[in-house]
Design an enzyme around this catalytic site. Structure first.
Site, PDB file in Angstrom:
ATOM      1  N   GLY A  91       5.287   2.758  -3.245  1.00 32.97           N
ATOM      2  CA  GLY A  91       4.697   1.869  -2.249  1.00 32.97           C
ATOM      3  C   GLY A  91       3.629   0.969  -2.841  1.00 32.97           C
ATOM      4  O   GLY A  91       3.566  -0.230  -2.537  1.00 32.97           O
ATOM      5  N   GLU A  92       2.788   1.520  -3.701  1.00 28.87           N
ATOM      6  CA  GLU A  92       1.744   0.727  -4.349  1.00 28.87           C
ATOM      7  C   GLU A  92       2.357  -0.266  -5.335  1.00 28.87           C
ATOM      8  O   GLU A  92       1.839  -1.375  -5.511  1.00 28.87           O
ATOM      9  CB  GLU A  92       0.741   1.638  -5.048  1.00 28.87           C
ATOM     10  CG  GLU A  92      -0.177   2.403  -4.122  1.00 28.87           C
ATOM     11  CD  GLU A  92       0.548   3.490  -3.345  1.00 28.87           C
ATOM     12  OE1 GLU A  92       0.241   3.690  -2.157  1.00 28.87           O
ATOM     13  OE2 GLU A  92       1.459   4.145  -3.922  1.00 28.87           O
ATOM     14  N   PHE A  93       3.453   0.127  -5.976  1.00 31.84           N
ATOM     15  CA  PHE A  93       4.145  -0.805  -6.868  1.00 31.84           C
ATOM     16  C   PHE A  93       4.614  -2.036  -6.093  1.00 31.84           C
ATOM     17  O   PHE A  93       4.403  -3.173  -6.515  1.00 31.84           O
ATOM     18  CB  PHE A  93       5.338  -0.128  -7.535  1.00 31.84           C
ATOM     19  CG  PHE A  93       6.207  -1.080  -8.329  1.00 31.84           C
ATOM     20  CD1 PHE A  93       5.855  -1.440  -9.619  1.00 31.84           C
ATOM     21  CD2 PHE A  93       7.352  -1.619  -7.774  1.00 31.84           C
ATOM     22  CE1 PHE A  93       6.639  -2.331 -10.342  1.00 31.84           C
ATOM     23  CE2 PHE A  93       8.145  -2.503  -8.488  1.00 31.84           C
ATOM     24  CZ  PHE A  93       7.788  -2.859  -9.780  1.00 31.84           C
TER      25      PHE A  93
END
Length: 406
Positions: A59-61
């Site tokens: 998700g952060e990627f």
């Protein structure tokens, strides 16, 4: 406090090792870090400087991806290193083409931090949203490597803002600049006398807006949907799926696509038992064996953000567990959103509710009512889409700041 922190890291390592014998994620976490430095050494030119992007998970990627890709586009000669903490990020993106190397981040010990940073020689370090690692941050500061937090978000209950949080605040001292999502984060950091803060918003808006423009067709999904209106249940957990099932019989003219968050064999089999006759995406070839099937289960990773192009209404899972999953991918396509009661950590969910572009529910009955309401509401979808479009621009702001270091 540092002794406790180091003990905590060591204890976490032992717990992961034990869990690796019976938990697949823990096994990937452990195995992925075995001989990690030898692996890095074979992939990376230790004499060359790199731009280091770290992401907690997938998700952060996706959140920081626009910054990474625009940076690479603007400065193609610069080499990028990507690290992940979680297997759910690394295993999906380990072959990411724009990076010179993609690795698990070694656990945060003083020795590991030195060995890792010696190998990759970062000229800039960019962390997305959160993850604060003491030894990595201290060494970056010691070596005068600019460290950015992008799409950061801070809350009063975090340890940084407690009277006993001095150790954790020492990590904030290592950050060159914070790009944060909301005014609350600016105010919290300002309260600790940090003025190296910019209100930039969330880079996810740029990412999801770009996805709408670049999305590719999915022929099997398109064929399944036909001319029917489509309800998509994305990133669902078993409790979410139990709520969705009553909608099937009540709405026979609708098609339903369910993309569970966990796609392990046990969960998929449980879902098939719950919805007999549902199609499994990975078991289809070029032909649909049952063109009149009402339900398709997406039993692989990476399709959901593209599937939203075929939807009319979406339910986002996770709101009966820890918290809801990504609502913005659906909103960017102009889909009104339904989700469970645990959404308070996500500003965009609150905003969508205020705009009447989303509805939160607590039961199957409330889900049914929300579904009926959104079928008649012609303003909810456009409001969701406009909200995303109005929030873009964070990537450009961050890249403008980075020019001074590249």
């Amino acid at each position: 406090m540092l002794l406790l922190y180091n003990f905590g890291i060591a204890l976490y390592r032992v717990i992961i090792f034990i869990a690796s014998f019976f938990n697949q994620k823990a096994k990937l976490f452990w195995k992925g870090r075995e001989n990690i430095f030898n692996f890095i050494e074979t992939k990376v030119d230790g004499k060359q400087k790199h731009i280091w992007f770290h992401f907690a998970s997938l998700g952060e990627f996706e959140q920081g991806r626009t910054v990474l890709e625009q940076l690479k586009k603007s400065y193609p000669a610069h080499q990028i290193i990507v690290t992940f903490f979680s297997p759910s990020g690394y295993e999906i993106r380990k072959n990411y083409a724009l990076a010179a190397g993609v690795f698990y981040l070694p656990l945060d010990t003083k020795k590991n931090a030195k060995q890792f940073i010696d190998l990759i020689q970062p000229e800039i370090a960019i962390f997305t949203k959160y993850e604060f690692w003491y030894h990595y941050f201290q060494l970056l500061r010691e070596r005068k490597v600019p460290l950015l937090i992008i799409s950061g978000i801070f809350r009063p209950e975090q340890l940084f803002f407690k009277w006993y949080g001095g150790f954790y605040r020492s990590m904030l001292d290592c950050v060159t600049h914070f790009f944060v999502q909301n005014t609350e984060s600016v105010e919290l950091l300002s309260g600790l006398n940090y003025d190296n803060v910019s209100l930039s918003g969330d880079t996810r808006f740029d990412r999801v807006a770009e996805n709408v423009i670049t999305v590719k067709p999915l022929p099997l999904i398109e064929k399944f949907c036909g001319q029917a209106a489509v309800f998509i249940a994305g990133s669902t957990w078993p409790q979410d799926e139990q709520l969705v099932v009553p909608l099937l019989a009540a709405n026979p003219k609708w098609k339903f696509i369910i993309a569970p968050h966990e796609i392990g064999a046990a969960h998929i089999e449980q879902l098939i038992r719950l919805i007999p006759g549902a199609l499994r995406y990975t078991q289809l070839n070029d032909e649909l064996p049952q063109t009149d099937s009402q339900v398709m289960i997406i039993d692989n990773i990476g399709l959901l953000s593209s599937i939203y192009q075929y939807g009319k209404i979406v339910y986002i899972g996770g709101g009966f567990g820890v918290s809801i999953h990504n609502t913005l991918e659906a909103a960017a396509f102009g889909l009104p959103v339904i989700f469970g009661p645990r959404y308070d950590k996500f500003q965009e969910a609150k905003d969508l509710l205020v705009l009447n572009a989303a509805i939160t529910i607590k039961s199957a009955e409330e889900l049914s009512a929300a579904f009926e309401k959104l079928q008649k509401d012609t303003n909810a979808g456009p409001a969701a889409k406009k909200y995303v479009q109005d929030k873009t621009g964070s990537t450009k702001q961050i890249l403008s700041y980075l020019e001074q270091y590249i």
